[in-house]
Design a protein around this motif. Structure first.
Motif, PDB file in Angstrom:
ATOM      1  N   ILE A 178      47.662  38.151  31.936  1.00 42.55           N
ATOM      2  CA  ILE A 178      49.088  37.869  31.790  1.00 42.55           C
ATOM      3  C   ILE A 178      49.641  37.495  33.160  1.00 42.55           C
ATOM      4  CG2 ILE A 178      49.610  40.342  31.949  1.00 42.55           C
ATOM      5  CD1 ILE A 178      52.138  39.770  30.234  1.00 42.55           C
ATOM      6  N   GLY A 179      50.371  36.386  33.210  1.00 35.22           N
ATOM      7  CA  GLY A 179      50.879  35.906  34.490  1.00 35.22           C
ATOM      8  C   GLY A 179      52.378  36.061  34.622  1.00 35.22           C
ATOM      9  N   GLY A 180      52.905  35.501  35.700  1.00 36.02           N
ATOM     10  CA  GLY A 180      54.339  35.485  35.948  1.00 36.02           C
ATOM     11  C   GLY A 180      54.849  36.704  36.692  1.00 36.02           C
ATOM     12  N   GLY A 181      56.091  36.601  37.131  1.00 38.20           N
ATOM     13  CA  GLY A 181      56.773  37.718  37.766  1.00 38.20           C
ATOM     14  C   GLY A 181      57.428  38.581  36.705  1.00 38.20           C
ATOM     15  N   ILE A 182      57.040  39.856  36.634  1.00 40.57           N
ATOM     16  CA  ILE A 182      57.552  40.779  35.619  1.00 40.57           C
ATOM     17  C   ILE A 182      57.904  42.098  36.291  1.00 40.57           C
ATOM     18  CG2 ILE A 182      57.103  41.926  33.428  1.00 40.57           C
ATOM     19  CD1 ILE A 182      54.732  39.884  33.099  1.00 40.57           C
ATOM     20  N   PRO A 183      59.145  42.547  36.204  1.00 40.52           N
ATOM     21  CA  PRO A 183      60.330  41.822  35.734  1.00 40.52           C
ATOM     22  C   PRO A 183      60.794  40.832  36.799  1.00 40.52           C
ATOM     23  CG  PRO A 183      60.970  43.966  36.587  1.00 40.52           C
ATOM     24  CD  PRO A 183      59.471  43.906  36.670  1.00 40.52           C
ATOM     25  N   ARG A 217      54.024  49.646  36.520  1.00 37.68           N
ATOM     26  CA  ARG A 217      54.974  50.607  37.069  1.00 37.68           C
ATOM     27  C   ARG A 217      54.220  51.778  37.706  1.00 37.68           C
ATOM     28  NH1 ARG A 217      59.894  52.010  34.759  1.00 37.68           N
ATOM     29  NH2 ARG A 217      60.150  49.744  34.629  1.00 37.68           N
ATOM     30  N   GLY A 218      54.561  52.055  38.968  1.00 37.64           N
ATOM     31  CA  GLY A 218      54.066  53.269  39.615  1.00 37.64           C
ATOM     32  C   GLY A 218      52.836  53.123  40.479  1.00 37.64           C
ATOM     33  N   GLY A 224      62.419  49.242  46.331  1.00 42.45           N
ATOM     34  CA  GLY A 224      61.747  50.337  45.640  1.00 42.45           C
ATOM     35  C   GLY A 224      60.711  49.818  44.657  1.00 42.45           C
ATOM     36  N   PRO A 225      60.331  50.658  43.676  1.00 41.99           N
ATOM     37  CA  PRO A 225      59.295  50.276  42.714  1.00 41.99           C
ATOM     38  C   PRO A 225      59.780  49.163  41.784  1.00 41.99           C
ATOM     39  CG  PRO A 225      59.763  52.641  42.595  1.00 41.99           C
ATOM     40  CD  PRO A 225      60.791  52.029  43.485  1.00 41.99           C
ATOM     41  N   VAL A 226      58.946  48.136  41.602  1.00 34.48           N
ATOM     42  CA  VAL A 226      59.324  47.000  40.760  1.00 34.48           C
ATOM     43  C   VAL A 226      58.233  46.642  39.740  1.00 34.48           C
ATOM     44  CG1 VAL A 226      60.902  46.001  42.457  1.00 34.48           C
ATOM     45  CG2 VAL A 226      58.494  45.329  42.472  1.00 34.48           C
ATOM     46  N   GLY A 227      57.253  47.531  39.550  1.00 33.19           N
ATOM     47  CA  GLY A 227      56.214  47.258  38.562  1.00 33.19           C
ATOM     48  C   GLY A 227      56.773  47.333  37.151  1.00 33.19           C
ATOM     49  N   TYR A 228      55.977  46.871  36.177  1.00 33.76           N
ATOM     50  CA  TYR A 228      56.511  46.848  34.817  1.00 33.76           C
ATOM     51  C   TYR A 228      55.818  47.835  33.890  1.00 33.76           C
ATOM     52  CZ  TYR A 228      52.980  43.194  33.437  1.00 33.76           C
ATOM     53  OH  TYR A 228      51.856  42.458  33.166  1.00 33.76           O
ATOM     54  N   LEU A 229      56.671  48.475  33.089  1.00 34.31           N
ATOM     55  CA  LEU A 229      56.250  49.542  32.203  1.00 34.31           C
ATOM     56  C   LEU A 229      55.338  49.036  31.090  1.00 34.31           C
ATOM     57  CD1 LEU A 229      56.519  52.562  31.665  1.00 34.31           C
ATOM     58  CD2 LEU A 229      58.575  52.065  30.319  1.00 34.31           C
ATOM     59  N   ALA A 230      55.583  47.835  30.597  1.00 35.67           N
ATOM     60  CA  ALA A 230      54.771  47.308  29.488  1.00 35.67           C
ATOM     61  C   ALA A 230      53.294  47.240  29.869  1.00 35.67           C
ATOM     62  CB  ALA A 230      55.278  45.941  29.059  1.00 35.67           C
ATOM     63  N   ILE A 234      53.192  41.818  44.774  1.00 35.36           N
ATOM     64  CA  ILE A 234      53.965  42.606  45.726  1.00 35.36           C
ATOM     65  C   ILE A 234      53.201  42.650  47.048  1.00 35.36           C
ATOM     66  CG2 ILE A 234      55.132  44.796  46.176  1.00 35.36           C
ATOM     67  CD1 ILE A 234      56.176  43.110  43.748  1.00 35.36           C
ATOM     68  N   HIS A 235      53.602  41.795  47.973  1.00 36.50           N
ATOM     69  CA  HIS A 235      52.870  41.629  49.223  1.00 36.50           C
ATOM     70  C   HIS A 235      52.841  42.916  50.045  1.00 36.50           C
ATOM     71  CE1 HIS A 235      53.364  36.936  49.342  1.00 36.50           C
ATOM     72  NE2 HIS A 235      53.141  37.383  48.132  1.00 36.50           N
ATOM     73  N   ASP A 236      53.883  43.718  49.957  1.00 36.89           N
ATOM     74  CA  ASP A 236      53.928  44.988  50.704  1.00 36.89           C
ATOM     75  C   ASP A 236      52.809  45.944  50.304  1.00 36.89           C
ATOM     76  OD1 ASP A 236      56.258  43.991  51.800  1.00 36.89           O
ATOM     77  OD2 ASP A 236      57.601  45.343  50.720  1.00 36.89           O
TER      78      ASP A 236
END
Length: 197
Positions: A95-100, A136-137, A146-152, A170-172
């Motif tokens: 799955i690609g793209g920026g999420i969210p 996420r996480g 802060g955290p920007v991962g996705y729960l799905a 997330i380059h950081d």
């Protein structure tokens, strides 16, 4: 299967050269998105990677769309987005793209949590999940946001329990890793990362 994986090359010629050189020892290569920059240079990035002879599985990042990557991908490459492929008995789901969507990136190829959940619903089984964006996480903290991962994705990994989840975006957090259940998760970055699956 010996897998070489990377993400976020962003048209860096020296990074591409390192990946191509290392790929001679790989049974399969994974590219987890962001080959170009701000929706440009995808064909040039693919040309830089043209020396890869191993099977090549990739997902679009947020810096190229599915259509843009499909148009530029080398012949025989497997471009995944809400889809899977089996190679030598190993199942890959991508799955690609920026999420969210991240704020301030109006050029970015992005999806909401709900859209991602629909795309991930097709992942009923997988040995490896390739996602441009992190769950996420794990390896998902942006300085100042802060955290920007996705729960799905996290929920899909909990449900499917693949052996390996690779991401980038997330380059950081390049090089960071963790576990979701027994599934290994790593934010790759534009370096050579090796895995045995």
């Amino acid at each position: 299967m010996k897998i070489l994986a990377f993400s976020d090359m962003h048209q860096a010629r020296s990074r591409a050269a390192d990946i191509v050189a290392a790929s001679a020892g790989a049974d399969l290569v994974i590219g987890a998105g962001d080959f170009g920059n701000q929706r440009r240079g995808v064909a040039e990035a693919m040309e830089m990677l043209s020396g890869i002879k191993a099977p090549f599985v990739m997902v679009p990042g947020n810096n190229e769309s599915l259509a843009e990557l499909n148009a530029a991908a080398p012949s025989g490459a497997h471009v995944l987005h809400g889809t899977s492929v089996e190679i030598d008995g190993v199942t890959f789901f991508g799955i690609g793209g920026g999420i969210p969507p991240l704020p301030g990136c109006d050029w970015s190829w992005d999806f909401t949590e709900g859209e991602a959940e629909a795309l991930l619903s097709g992942a009923t089984t997988a040995d490896v999940i390739i996602s441009h964006s992190p769950p996420r996480g794990i390896a998902d903290v942006v300085t100042g946001l802060g955290p920007v991962g996705y729960l799905a994705l996290r929920e899909t990994v909990e449900r499917v329990q693949p052996k390996l989840v690779v991401c980038g975006h997330i380059h950081d957090c390049w090089g960071q890793e963790g576990l979701i259940g027994a599934s290994q998760v790593r934010n790759l970055g534009p370096t050579v990362n090796w895995f045995e699956v």
